[in-house]
Design a protein around this motif. Structure first.
Motif, short mmCIF file in Angstrom:
data_model
loop_
_atom_site.label_atom_id
_atom_site.label_comp_id
_atom_site.label_asym_id
_atom_site.label_seq_id
_atom_site.Cartn_x
_atom_site.Cartn_y
_atom_site.Cartn_z
N LEU A 91 0.84 -1.21 0.00
CA LEU A 91 0.00 0.00 0.00
C LEU A 91 0.87 1.25 0.00
O LEU A 91 0.65 2.20 0.76
N GLY A 92 1.87 1.25 -0.87
CA GLY A 92 2.87 2.30 -0.86
C GLY A 92 2.72 3.29 -2.00
O GLY A 92 2.10 3.02 -3.02
N THR A 93 3.29 4.47 -1.79
CA THR A 93 3.43 5.46 -2.84
C THR A 93 4.91 5.51 -3.25
O THR A 93 5.80 5.31 -2.42
N VAL A 94 5.15 5.76 -4.53
CA VAL A 94 6.50 5.66 -5.09
C VAL A 94 7.00 7.02 -5.52
O VAL A 94 6.27 7.80 -6.15
N GLN A 95 8.24 7.31 -5.17
CA GLN A 95 8.92 8.50 -5.65
C GLN A 95 10.19 8.07 -6.38
O GLN A 95 11.04 7.38 -5.82
N GLY A 96 10.31 8.47 -7.63
CA GLY A 96 11.53 8.19 -8.39
C GLY A 96 12.53 9.31 -8.21
O GLY A 96 12.17 10.49 -8.29
N ILE A 97 13.78 8.94 -7.96
CA ILE A 97 14.83 9.94 -7.74
C ILE A 97 15.92 9.72 -8.78
O ILE A 97 16.49 8.62 -8.86
N ASP A 98 16.20 10.73 -9.57
CA ASP A 98 17.25 10.64 -10.58
C ASP A 98 18.62 10.73 -9.92
O ASP A 98 18.77 11.22 -8.79
N SER A 99 19.65 10.27 -10.64
CA SER A 99 21.01 10.31 -10.10
C SER A 99 21.45 11.75 -9.88
O SER A 99 20.93 12.69 -10.51
N GLY A 100 22.38 11.93 -8.97
CA GLY A 100 22.84 13.28 -8.68
C GLY A 100 24.00 13.27 -7.70
O GLY A 100 24.64 12.23 -7.47
N THR A 101 24.29 14.42 -7.14
CA THR A 101 25.37 14.57 -6.17
C THR A 101 24.87 15.34 -4.96
O THR A 101 23.90 16.11 -5.05
N VAL A 102 25.52 15.10 -3.83
CA VAL A 102 25.25 15.83 -2.59
C VAL A 102 26.56 16.42 -2.10
O VAL A 102 27.60 15.75 -2.11
N THR A 103 26.50 17.67 -1.69
CA THR A 103 27.70 18.35 -1.20
C THR A 103 27.51 18.73 0.26
O THR A 103 26.52 19.38 0.61
N ASP A 104 28.45 18.29 1.10
CA ASP A 104 28.52 18.69 2.51
C ASP A 104 27.22 18.40 3.27
O ASP A 104 26.62 19.29 3.88
N GLU A 105 26.78 17.14 3.21
CA GLU A 105 25.63 16.72 4.03
C GLU A 105 26.09 16.61 5.49
O GLU A 105 27.04 15.88 5.79
#
Length: 255
Positions: A91-105
């Motif tokens: 019973l879930g909802t789906v979010q698609g996330i494209d590739s990327g980068t994260v800086t200074d998390e």
């Protein structure tokens, strides 16, 4: 030449079927799409039998009875835990996330603890420490941390200052997030394109017009066997199917 009447009268028809199962949201005009390998697919009828005792003779018996179908259910064992099947089964909802980068998390490390990053399967991981990202210096990974699919694991023997701050930069690939138990049960239209292995591969197609699919009975996360999703559902009446002798539940066509 064989006619439809000959087909209907045919007696020899052992059955052992395989085939594809297709689905789409009930009432949708979207194409029916394959849901993957289905290990078992079963329709089950539950009957309510009302009997009237025969009180006219010794020994009893049944004077009359009425049989009514109380429920039609469907069950499936899904071998392919793809995103669509997982979302429907939880019973879930789906979010698609494209590739990327994260800086200074930003993170606060603890020896022997996992720093759960915002995205999974990080690559090109760079960890810095300092009061702020601008003045932070790079932390060597040796004997300090490991980059894992689930985040950055701080090794138990890592030497950390009190209140030390880490700033983590990384890249990540495309991914899907399923937020479980956030929506109602899916209503689906199903079609089974069966092939009868016991009768020369003859086709047997079953259309189930409206199914309310249940949540999966379980979701095995650690297992020494192939994973599967056990789902069930109720076959509901489809009010769009009308006419004498026309089923509002399902139809089976054989050749």
């Amino acid at each position: 030449m064989t006619t439809a009447a000959d087909l209907i009268k045919k007696t020899y028809r052992p059955s052992m079927t395989v085939g594809q199962v297709y689905a789409r949201p009930y009432g949708s005009t979207a194409p029916l799409t394959e849901i993957g390998n289905v290990l078992e697919l079963t329709l089950e009828h539950k009957e309510n039998v009302i009997k009237q005792a025969d009180m006219t003779v010794l020994g009893g018996g049944t004077h009359a009875e009425v049989r009514r179908v109380e429920d039609v259910s469907i069950s499936m064992k899904l071998a392919d835990l793809n995103i669509t099947n997982l979302a429907r089964a939880t019973l879930g909802t789906v979010q698609g996330i494209d590739s990327g980068t994260v800086t200074d998390e930003p993170h606060t490390p603890v020896a022997g603890g996992l720093l759960r990053l915002a995205h999974i399967a990080p690559t090109a991981v760079v960890v810095k420490k300092g009061a702020d990202a601008a003045s932070a210096t790079v932390v060597a990974s040796s004997n300090t941390y490991e980059a894992r699919a689930e985040g950055v694991y701080v090794l138990p023997g890592a030497t950390l200052a009190a209140g030390e701050k880490w700033w983590i930069s990384y890249s990540y690939g495309e991914q899907a997030v399923i937020e479980a138990l956030t929506t109602k049960a899916a209503e689906l239209e199903l079609s089974f394109g069966g092939l009868n292995e016991a009768d020369g591969g003859r086709p047997c197609v079953v259309d189930v017009y409206r199914v309310s699919q249940s949540v999966s009975k379980q979701l095995a996360l650690i297992n020494d066997k192939f994973g599967q999703l056990d789902v069930a559902g109720t076959v509901l009446k489809d009010p769009t199917k009308t006419g004498v002798g026309i089923s509002r539940f399902y139809r089976q066509t054989v050749a």
